[in-house]
Scaffold this active site. Structure first.
Site, short mmCIF file in Angstrom:
data_model
loop_
_atom_site.label_atom_id
_atom_site.label_comp_id
_atom_site.label_asym_id
_atom_site.label_seq_id
_atom_site.Cartn_x
_atom_site.Cartn_y
_atom_site.Cartn_z
N ASN A 172 86.05 7.89 54.09
CA ASN A 172 86.68 6.62 54.44
C ASN A 172 87.22 5.83 53.25
O ASN A 172 88.24 5.16 53.35
CB ASN A 172 85.72 5.75 55.26
CG ASN A 172 84.39 5.53 54.58
OD1 ASN A 172 83.90 6.35 53.82
ND2 ASN A 172 83.77 4.39 54.86
N GLU A 269 73.46 5.64 50.40
CA GLU A 269 74.03 4.52 51.14
C GLU A 269 74.48 5.07 52.47
O GLU A 269 75.37 5.92 52.54
CB GLU A 269 75.21 3.90 50.39
CG GLU A 269 75.71 2.63 51.07
CD GLU A 269 77.20 2.40 50.85
OE1 GLU A 269 77.84 1.90 51.82
OE2 GLU A 269 77.70 2.69 49.77
N CYS A 303 81.38 1.28 56.46
CA CYS A 303 79.95 1.24 56.78
C CYS A 303 79.44 -0.19 56.87
O CYS A 303 78.41 -0.44 57.51
CB CYS A 303 79.15 2.03 55.76
SG CYS A 303 79.49 1.58 54.05
N GLU A 479 74.44 0.49 44.46
CA GLU A 479 75.67 0.80 43.74
C GLU A 479 76.33 -0.51 43.35
O GLU A 479 76.13 -1.54 44.00
CB GLU A 479 76.62 1.64 44.61
CG GLU A 479 76.07 3.03 44.89
CD GLU A 479 77.06 3.94 45.59
OE1 GLU A 479 77.90 3.43 46.36
OE2 GLU A 479 77.00 5.16 45.36
#
Length: 498
Positions: A172, A269, A303, A479
């Site tokens: 994505n 993640e 997400c 992150e």
């Protein structure tokens, strides 16, 4: 209108760009090579369904060769022995090269993913360049500290790289989510095997070329394009010291379980089902704008999408009507039209998953708004109109499970306590948000939301200096920010007797 770009490309608005594609071979030890067994995979333009190119399909032996190259570069190569300043210079040079070629990388990302070209330019490529620059600057400041202890010894700490990192990234946000791993891993002195998503590998290959031009030594970054077979080898091979993964909770759980066998470092993640709380005291025009952008951005393939909207009951029907009306006026179409806000989904399987969810919602009698038939797009492209599911039962799959498309549920609440309970009432905790004019409520509710990131009176604003990561089944590790760099280092304590 014809535009001549700084890198020499000539494009007319809405045309498929004529690009010099990066090497479509595997990058192993600084060399572009075919897969050992000669397999290839088609890369599809999501807006037309046509083949862009074919790339090598890495098998197990290819991935093992890439791991060996990364292992050699870490154990015997120059990268971890370079000074922090030398590593920083390479990353900062890469940032400058990426900014010089912004239009090329934006075109390539939009061609590969279906992402609207405006967003590729303004967000994806710009953020990727920021990541190189930011972690290059942080590399300059990697240092330990002396400690005053209770024993008569000189004591200090040092930060060292972990080793070989396997970066496994999704479809994505190929460029951003690759660089969110590659940039800090390199800054810390690690070597990398990168497996980009099989559907969207092109900018990963182009980044390998760019880093080589910036001065990255051979074998420090290896790229293996492929599917689950390639990922399995990376997870199981004991020569890999860390897995950095972004993707679904199901796959992330499998990776974490299997990586435990070799005690790898792991950051994951994972999925999200983020709630956006709209209180009656909010500026409703701004709240509706945040709600719309929260679930249609990147065609809902985000997400941290605001895929659940919770609205205080006195304004529920007004907000619902405004979201439904607004969703029908967002420009949807060809990603190379400058005005497009919603492009196609990144692949047929992703679009088909969403249509399956909507079919089940209709069969269940859910109140469905939006989702108008598409009339101005290539019928062979993978388009999906924004769709609202209203008055949905909180225990239903539509509320509890990630859809990963431009679909949002809207539910009413009566009290702040109920809103928080509903917001926290899924297995996920990646992001959340609230829209309110009360600063005390903003702090109070933000403190109660079980999420790694909370937006107040906005949605989707990200910056490389601010860490992201999940609570609950949305994963662990961080992150971005200095926290993202720490995930790629380990700390050694040294005590020297007088």
């Amino acid at each position: 209108m014809t535009t001549t770009h700084a890198d020499g490309m000539n494009t007319r608005e809405g045309d498929r760009p004529e690009l010099d594609l990066p090497s479509t071979q595997l990058i192993i030890g600084g060399r572009a090579v075919n897969a050992i067994d000669g397999r290839t995979r088609d890369v599809i333009d999501p807006s037309t369904g046509k083949v862009i190119t074919t790339v090598a399909e890495a098998g197990s032996e290819d991935v093992r060769a890439a791991i060996a190259a990364a292992r050699q570069a870490f154990d015997n190569g120059p990268w971890k022995l370079l000074t922090n300043r030398d590593r920083a210079r390479i990353l900062i040079r890469a940032a400058a090269l990426l900014r010089e070629r912004l239009e090329y990388f934006a075109q390539l990302e939009s061609l590969d993913t279906g992402k609207p070209i405006t967003f590729s330019r303004m967000i994806d490529v710009s953020t990727a360049a920021d990541m190189f620059e930011y972690y290059g600057s942080l590399a300059l400041g990697i240092e330990g500290s002396t400690r005053t202890t209770g024993v008569p010894m000189f004591a200090y700490t040092v930060h060292e790289p972990i080793g070989v990192v396997a970066a496994i990234t999704p479809f994505n946000f190929p460029l951003i989510l690759s660089l969110s791993k590659i940039a800090p891993a390199l800054a810390a002195g690690n070597t990398i095997v990168h497996k980009p998503a099989e559907d969207t590998p092109l900018t990963a290959l182009a980044i390998a070329d760019l880093l080589a031009e910036a001065g990255l030594p051979d074998g420090v970054l290896n790229v293996v394009t492929g599917g689950g077979e390639a990922g399995s080898v990376l997870v199981d091979d004991p020569r890999v010291d860390k897995i950095a993964f972004t993707g679904s909770t199901a796959v992330g759980t499998t990776i974490a379980t299997r990586a435990a066998a070799t005690l790898k470092h792991v950051t994951v993640e994972l999925g999200g089902k983020s709630a956006n709380l709209i209180f009656a005291d909010a500026n409703l025009d701004s709240a509706v704008h945040a709600a719309l952008s929260g679930f249609v951005y990147n065609t809902g393939q985000f997400c941290m999408a605001g895929s659940r909207i919770l609205v205080e009951r006195p304004v529920y029907e007004d907000v619902l009507a405004a979201i439904a009306a607004g969703s029908g006026h967002i420009p949807l179409g060809d990603p190379f039209q400058e005005s497009t806000v919603i492009g196609p989904m990144s692949g047929a399987k992703h679009r088909d998953k969403v249509t399956g969810v909507l079919d089940r919602a209709q069969a269940a009698g859910v109140r469905i708004l939006g989702g108008a038939p598409l009339t101005n797009v290539d019928t062979k492209g993978f388009y999906q109109a924004p769709t609202i599911l209203a008055d949905v039962d909180h225990t239903s799959e539509f509320v509890q499970e990630e859809i990963f498309g431009p679909v949002v549920t809207v539910q009413p609440f009566d009290t702040e306590e109920e809103a928080v309970r509903m917001a926290n009432g899924t297995p996920y905790g990646l992001a959340a948000g609230l829209q309110t004019s009360s600063i005390s409520r903003a702090h109070r509710v933000a403190g109660q939301l079980q999420a790694g990131l909370v937006w107040v009176n906005s949605w989707g604003v990200l910056d490389v200096q601010m860490p992201i990561g999940g609570y609950k089944k949305s994963g662990y590790g961080r992150e971005n920010g200095p926290e993202g760099l720490l995930e790629y280092m380990q700390t050694k304590s040294v005590l020297i007797s007088n």
